[in-house]
Enzyme design. Sequence first.
Site, mmCIF file in Angstrom:
data_model
loop_
_atom_site.group_PDB
_atom_site.id
_atom_site.type_symbol
_atom_site.label_atom_id
_atom_site.label_comp_id
_atom_site.label_asym_id
_atom_site.label_seq_id
_atom_site.Cartn_x
_atom_site.Cartn_y
_atom_site.Cartn_z
ATOM 1 N N THR A 18 0.860 -1.185 0.000
ATOM 2 C CA THR A 18 0.000 0.000 0.000
ATOM 3 C C THR A 18 0.891 1.228 0.000
ATOM 4 O OG1 THR A 18 -1.886 -1.004 1.120
ATOM 5 C CG2 THR A 18 -1.589 1.287 1.568
ATOM 6 N N ARG A 72 -13.590 -7.644 -2.481
ATOM 7 C CA ARG A 72 -12.997 -7.476 -1.139
ATOM 8 C C ARG A 72 -12.517 -6.022 -0.944
ATOM 9 N NH1 ARG A 72 -7.932 -5.589 1.072
ATOM 10 N NH2 ARG A 72 -7.604 -6.600 3.069
ATOM 11 N N VAL A 73 -12.875 -5.457 0.196
ATOM 12 C CA VAL A 73 -12.423 -4.114 0.533
ATOM 13 C C VAL A 73 -11.705 -4.195 1.875
ATOM 14 C CG1 VAL A 73 -13.148 -1.774 1.134
ATOM 15 C CG2 VAL A 73 -14.273 -2.990 -0.750
ATOM 16 N N ASP A 103 -8.918 -2.046 4.795
ATOM 17 C CA ASP A 103 -8.993 -0.879 5.676
ATOM 18 C C ASP A 103 -8.704 0.441 4.967
ATOM 19 O OD1 ASP A 103 -6.323 -1.888 5.316
ATOM 20 O OD2 ASP A 103 -5.643 -0.513 6.886
ATOM 21 N N THR A 148 -0.946 0.321 6.955
ATOM 22 C CA THR A 148 -0.630 -0.657 5.912
ATOM 23 C C THR A 148 -0.472 -2.024 6.551
ATOM 24 O OG1 THR A 148 1.045 -1.418 4.348
ATOM 25 C CG2 THR A 148 1.791 0.126 6.036
ATOM 26 N N GLY A 149 -1.082 -3.023 5.955
ATOM 27 C CA GLY A 149 -0.999 -4.364 6.520
ATOM 28 C C GLY A 149 -2.255 -5.148 6.206
ATOM 29 N N GLY A 176 -5.569 -5.680 6.196
ATOM 30 C CA GLY A 176 -6.639 -4.736 6.488
ATOM 31 C C GLY A 176 -7.757 -5.300 7.336
#
Length: 295
Positions: A160, A188-189, A191, A210-211, A213
Amino acid sequence: MVRPALILHGGAGARRERNYDQEVVHMRQVVEAMQARLVAGASALDVAVETVVMLEDSGLYVAGRGASPNLDGEYELDASLMDGATQKAGAVAALQGFKNPIRAARAVMDHTPHVMLAGQGAARFAARQKLDRVEDPDNWFTRAGKGEDNHPPGTLSHGTVGACVLDTQGRLAAATSTAGVFGKMPGRVGDTPIPAAGTWADGHAAVSCTGQGEYFIRIAAAARTALSVAAGHSLNDAAQATIGLIGQMGGDGGLIALDREGRIADPFNSQGMKRAWLDTDGRIVVRVFNDTPHA
Ligand code: ASP
């Protein structure tokens, strides 16, 4: 006048076996360009968007041109931004067909009564705003995450970009943009486009996460960090606590954060996190691995 500061990230999916020389050079160039903008009086919100646009356009990170496709081979991108001075926010989720999702998020904030548009509605809106389209996805996207996407299926490996900015008027802003986790399901969504989860800015702090989500959403990671600062904790303690909680839940990733004094925090529990910052003394630092807290 406040001395400006900025921190950006290029994702917490960094892997020790990969070389990041290109990204390190690029991140420094972006910070230098944005330092000039801030010194010239640009707003935190404009600089946050411009930082993310440069990261999206580079094709070096898993956002914008560097995106990876979902399981159906489609490029569905997410982005959001938040202005700390007004607490206005804008976001797009699962946007297809446009080069700069962060510009679409900015347009949602500036030109609609809404905070987030998703899917085809977001794409129709971006087209009406005459934002730059991706004409030929197969030749446009660089899949920058190669070498970061080699985890076993289901482990949500990721990448990200994001930015947190303090301008000379003391305003904070945050912006984040992503193609999401590798091998994600269509629709898929994560964070990134969700204010409070992946992005947050208020009068106390700006945060970009970032990671994985799925974990960041469940603890409202970005807002949690800023609200903890508002409650009197130091930025570094607040940011470390958020990533500590992500780790306790079994998640992996990091965040960048900036408070109104220009203090910086950059904790992560993954192998690395590509990041670079400008501090209030005008120093520029670029890092990928070795975590260092900034009190
Ligand atoms: N947080 C992003 C997501 O879950 C991925 C990332 O930061 O690398 O979509």
